[in-house]
Write a protein that holds these residues in place. Sequence first.
Motif, PDB file in Angstrom:
ATOM      1  N   ILE A 140       7.690   4.691  -4.268  1.00 44.68           N
ATOM      2  CA  ILE A 140       6.214   4.561  -3.081  1.00 44.68           C
ATOM      3  C   ILE A 140       6.060   5.906  -2.845  1.00 44.68           C
ATOM      4  O   ILE A 140       7.189   7.050  -3.219  1.00 44.68           O
ATOM      5  CB  ILE A 140       6.868   4.303  -1.931  1.00 44.68           C
ATOM      6  CG1 ILE A 140       7.860   2.691  -2.092  1.00 44.68           C
ATOM      7  CG2 ILE A 140       5.594   4.628  -0.797  1.00 44.68           C
ATOM      8  CD1 ILE A 140       9.153   2.267  -1.141  1.00 44.68           C
ATOM      9  N   ARG A 141       4.553   6.483  -2.571  1.00 43.24           N
ATOM     10  CA  ARG A 141       4.148   7.808  -2.772  1.00 43.24           C
ATOM     11  C   ARG A 141       3.699   7.788  -1.404  1.00 43.24           C
ATOM     12  O   ARG A 141       4.309   7.207  -0.331  1.00 43.24           O
ATOM     13  CB  ARG A 141       2.628   7.762  -3.012  1.00 43.24           C
ATOM     14  CG  ARG A 141       2.442   9.421  -2.344  1.00 43.24           C
ATOM     15  CD  ARG A 141       0.792   9.356  -2.996  1.00 43.24           C
ATOM     16  NE  ARG A 141      -0.124  10.028  -2.496  1.00 43.24           N
ATOM     17  CZ  ARG A 141      -1.009  10.560  -2.252  1.00 43.24           C
ATOM     18  NH1 ARG A 141      -1.870  10.060  -2.234  1.00 43.24           N
ATOM     19  NH2 ARG A 141      -2.059  12.142  -2.237  1.00 43.24           N
ATOM     20  N   GLU A 198       0.432  -0.153  -5.907  1.00 44.14           N
ATOM     21  CA  GLU A 198       0.686   0.701  -5.516  1.00 44.14           C
ATOM     22  C   GLU A 198       0.654   1.459  -4.435  1.00 44.14           C
ATOM     23  O   GLU A 198       0.057   0.390  -3.271  1.00 44.14           O
ATOM     24  CB  GLU A 198      -0.762   1.390  -5.841  1.00 44.14           C
ATOM     25  CG  GLU A 198      -0.433   3.134  -5.696  1.00 44.14           C
ATOM     26  CD  GLU A 198      -1.592   4.272  -5.929  1.00 44.14           C
ATOM     27  OE1 GLU A 198      -1.880   5.236  -5.536  1.00 44.14           O
ATOM     28  OE2 GLU A 198      -3.315   3.670  -6.376  1.00 44.14           O
ATOM     29  N   VAL A 199       1.599   2.096  -3.783  1.00 42.66           N
ATOM     30  CA  VAL A 199       2.001   1.876  -1.894  1.00 42.66           C
ATOM     31  C   VAL A 199       2.590   3.325  -1.404  1.00 42.66           C
ATOM     32  O   VAL A 199       2.883   4.462  -2.570  1.00 42.66           O
ATOM     33  CB  VAL A 199       3.627   1.474  -1.858  1.00 42.66           C
ATOM     34  CG1 VAL A 199       3.494   1.182  -0.115  1.00 42.66           C
ATOM     35  CG2 VAL A 199       3.419  -0.309  -2.382  1.00 42.66           C
ATOM     36  N   THR A 200       1.935   4.190  -0.473  1.00 43.57           N
ATOM     37  CA  THR A 200       1.470   4.865  -0.137  1.00 43.57           C
ATOM     38  C   THR A 200       1.977   4.892   1.408  1.00 43.57           C
ATOM     39  O   THR A 200       1.295   4.017   1.873  1.00 43.57           O
ATOM     40  CB  THR A 200       0.168   6.508   0.009  1.00 43.57           C
ATOM     41  OG1 THR A 200      -0.227   6.388  -1.433  1.00 43.57           O
ATOM     42  CG2 THR A 200       0.247   7.323   0.377  1.00 43.57           C
ATOM     43  N   GLU A 229      12.205  -0.855   2.424  1.00 43.44           N
ATOM     44  CA  GLU A 229      12.733  -2.563   1.458  1.00 43.44           C
ATOM     45  C   GLU A 229      11.070  -3.282   1.573  1.00 43.44           C
ATOM     46  O   GLU A 229      11.298  -3.593   0.016  1.00 43.44           O
ATOM     47  CB  GLU A 229      14.322  -3.443   1.821  1.00 43.44           C
ATOM     48  CG  GLU A 229      15.000  -2.831   2.122  1.00 43.44           C
ATOM     49  CD  GLU A 229      16.143  -3.395   3.096  1.00 43.44           C
ATOM     50  OE1 GLU A 229      15.677  -3.815   3.736  1.00 43.44           O
ATOM     51  OE2 GLU A 229      16.539  -2.107   3.512  1.00 43.44           O
ATOM     52  N   HIS A 230      10.262  -3.365   2.001  1.00 49.77           N
ATOM     53  CA  HIS A 230       9.254  -4.048   1.619  1.00 49.77           C
ATOM     54  C   HIS A 230       8.103  -3.075   1.221  1.00 49.77           C
ATOM     55  O   HIS A 230       7.970  -3.984  -0.830  1.00 49.77           O
ATOM     56  CB  HIS A 230       8.613  -4.625   2.911  1.00 49.77           C
ATOM     57  CG  HIS A 230       8.580  -5.459   3.566  1.00 49.77           C
ATOM     58  ND1 HIS A 230       7.589  -6.370   4.979  1.00 49.77           N
ATOM     59  CD2 HIS A 230       9.572  -6.448   3.278  1.00 49.77           C
ATOM     60  CE1 HIS A 230       8.825  -7.033   5.902  1.00 49.77           C
ATOM     61  NE2 HIS A 230       9.717  -7.388   4.262  1.00 49.77           N
ATOM     62  N   ALA A 231       7.861  -2.254   0.868  1.00 54.33           N
ATOM     63  CA  ALA A 231       7.174  -1.411  -0.371  1.00 54.33           C
ATOM     64  C   ALA A 231       7.767  -1.260  -1.661  1.00 54.33           C
ATOM     65  O   ALA A 231       7.568  -1.194  -2.177  1.00 54.33           O
ATOM     66  CB  ALA A 231       7.022  -0.037   0.562  1.00 54.33           C
TER      67      ALA A 231
END
Length: 408
Positions: A66-67, A34-36, A23-25
């Motif tokens: 999200i990756r 960008e989030v991995t 939920e944060h990402a």
Amino acid sequence: MHILFLTDNFPPETNAPASRTFEHAREWVAAGHEVTVITCAPNFPNGRVFCGYRNRLWQQEDMAGIRVIRVWSYMTGNEGFALRILDFVSFMLSSFLAALFVRKPDVIVGTSPQFFTTVAAWAAGAIKRKPFVFELRDIWPESIRAVGVMEESRALDLLEKLELFLYRRAAAVVSVTHSFKRNLISRGIDENKLDVVTNGVDSSSFHQIPKDAALAVELNIEGCFVAGYIGTHGMAHALETLLDAAAILQDDPQAQHIRILFLGHGAARNGLMARAEELGLTNVIFRASVPRNAVPAYWSLLDAALIHLRRTELFKTVIPSKMFECMGMGIPIILGVEGEAAEIVRQTGAGITIEPENSQQLAEQLKTLSCEPQTLKEMSSAGVDAAQRYDRTALARSMLTILKRVAK
């Protein structure tokens, strides 16, 4: 900004760390970042890979922008402390190696409760020369002592030294409770690097909904007052207290309308089911874990939510995340946890508190509340109002501000 986040729990797993991270990402991606996420194949709580996944060296997917990189790990359910440590260490090594192949992160986050994942995040940050953030969800290994999993030993002392090393090396420590922050300050950690971002509730998923009539029929609880425990059945939760309360109520002619529902898995589940059978309890219902999108249907059946932890000094610093989900759904809370969590429930009026591991008091409160619909209605309204203060979107933004500060 590119955020690299290491966690060994992530959807489709449904526990609190998985939900918080996702939920944060999701909110960070929505804000243009960008989030991995590096995680393992979903397998919690039974240690068996979920349908549609394989435990491979490397697999990749996109989830809400999200990756998500999934790496191999040794998997085990709740089959002993040594095997769990092997599980943690294997993910530490594979996630660290995977992190080396993620290009140009600006900040690397590792989350507990166990801190081996944060070891990987620290090591990756050191090699890539990027700041490392420790998200603190539990005071570990102190929680091992609290539940009696492991006797006092040199190994625990060494783990504690590693814990303190990680706090000191982190550019920031994001704690989920103010009590954890005070704990770290008392142990010499610089207050200026400590921030608090509590757990919260995704209001798009957890809000007031009508009772699921079909599920009530399936469970044979129509017309009953239903109190429920939904979540991990672990050693820390002392759920025998709930069974003992059920035994007291079963012998009370004025409490025959009360049912206690258990939903979830965990190390203590089989023992709890065996104990319920031994006691001949007919007012207790056990159901195995269900997908996260099916959980609200079970929440909808509850007239009161049972949240309980073992009575120990450490757990006075804990705030169970399911408290906020109950608030969002307007479910009155019966809280068997002391400390910061109890203060929140009392201040918001979202429920009542009991002494942990006091089955007699729990039985009495269940019997009383089952006959006080107006009190339950007031608690429900108070919980919904309080949930707005713990909205996950706002909390994600708070943590994003910390990550931006650290990245600069």
